[in-house]
Design an enzyme around this catalytic site. Structure first.
Site: not given
Ligand SMILES: [Zn+2]
Length: 374
Positions: A150, A274, A187, A189
């Site tokens: 991120h 995740d 991931d 995200h």
């Protein structure tokens, strides 16, 4: 050794499943260092040092111990951080050293030793790149934190300080004069920072599967890159629900054909766990075996394209047992201890086409202008 000798898919023009001989054990490197636990929040935070504690304990289990080659991490230099980050932002993170915890955004903390730890995270990834590019190891997994995908050029966000995988890809191209790198981000995200780092570049292809709409909000189908980078960003936004079969299906229908056409010199995996079925942050249904299957797909096409040079970089994953079990399966797959995919026919039959086909169709619509293989 366990598992069926047959691979569950094959490449165009490659030998049949039964003919394909597996190499002897691969030499797999791991980056681990207790200093990665020094990035500590002053209250509960899902991105905690306990994540690495369980992984490092797992690496000491009799089944795992001694089988992986230790790679000594180092600090990334200022120049290496500047491959992705602007000096002003690096300075901001540096200024947190030795201070009480500060929040860089509502989710992202930097405490007394966070700057050092983040530099060691980026540098540990670079150490893995060195070993793999030079052919001293076949592949490697960097068990580092804080995570990175991120982090933008000018700010930290989403638990991330420096963008480890982006720095590593830029470094691999520059230092070793490689032409192309592929980053696969599984991931939960979307890796906004990684996408933006290479959005207008053709020499790094960014592929991401992620829950959408969800944090951080980027990663829709139509984000395909800009200028010279058009077609070199591939987003697969997903509603909650996909599991092992659907992820494998996406990898085989979208990622694999693009990777074979792109022919990168090195492959990175932003490996977030995740999407594990019990992860507290996500709505995906991937099991440890499912992660192994995804790793197998990536390792197999990388073997065809770039001598199997794959560097896995830890991103998210917040269910501690799930993280541990999933990483373990991926590591065994990387080394060749297990040939994941032995139950491929069952997995293939299990694909929820109603769930996933509309997504695949939309990705293809967005990417077809750029890829003949799709
Ligand atoms: Zn994540």
């Amino acid at each position: 050794m366990t598992g069926s000798p047959g691979r569950f898919y094959k490449f165009k023009g490659s030998k049949s499943l039964q003919e394909t001989e597996r190499d002897p054990m691969a030499q797999t490197g791991i980056v681990r260092d207790d200093r990665y636990m020094d990035h500590v929040a002053n209250s509960y935070h899902p991105e905690s040092h306990h994540r690495l504690e369980v992984l490092y304990q797992m690496l000491e289990e009799p089944e795992m111990k001694g089988k992986y080659v230790e790679i000594r991490p180092r600090m990334a230099t200022q120049e290496e951080l500047e491959l992705i980050h602007v000096p002003r932002y690096i300075q901001l993170v540096a200024s947190t050293a030795g201070q009480a915890c500060v929040m860089l955004d509502p989710d992202t903390y930097a405490c007394s030793k966070s700057y050092e730890t983040a530099r060691l995270a980026a540098g540990g990834t670079l150490a893995a790149v060195d070993k793999v590019v030079r052919g001293e190891l076949d592949n490697a997994f960097a068990f580092i934190r804080p995570p990175g995908h991120h982090a933008e050029s000018n700010r930290g966000m989403g638990f991330c300080l420096f963008n480890n995988v982006a720095i590593a890809a830029a470094y691999a191209l520059k230092k070793y004069n490689l032409k192309k790198a592929l980053i696969i981000d599984w991931d939960l995200h979307h890796g906004n920072g990684t996408q933006h780092s290479f959005y207008d570049r053709a020499d790094v292809l960014y592929f991401s599967t992620h829950q959408f709409p969800y944090y951080p909000g980027t990663g829709f189908f139509n984000e395909v890159g800009s200028g010279a980078g058009r077609g070199f960003t591939v987003n697969v936004p997903l509603s909650p629900g996909p599991g092992d079969a659907e992820y494998m299906h996406i990898f085989q229908k979208i990622l694999e054909p693009i990777a074979l056409e792109y022919t990168p010199d090195i492959v990175f995996v932003s490996a977030g766990f995740d999407v594990y079925y019990n992860d507290p942050l996500g709505g995906m249904q991937v099991t440890p075996q499912g992660f192994a299957n995804l790793a197998r797909i990536v390792l197999d096409f990388a073997k065809e394209i770039c001598k199997g040079k794959v560097v896995f970089v830890l991103e998210g994953g917040y269910h501690l047992e799930g993280l541990r079990d999933s990483v373990k399966e991926v590591l065994k797959t990387m080394r060749g201890d297990i040939l994941a995919g032995g139950k491929d026919e069952n997995i293939r039959k299990g694909v929820d086409h109603q769930m996933i086909d509309p997504v695949i169709r939309k990705v293809k619509e967005a990417q077809k202008p750029f890829w003949k293989n799709l």
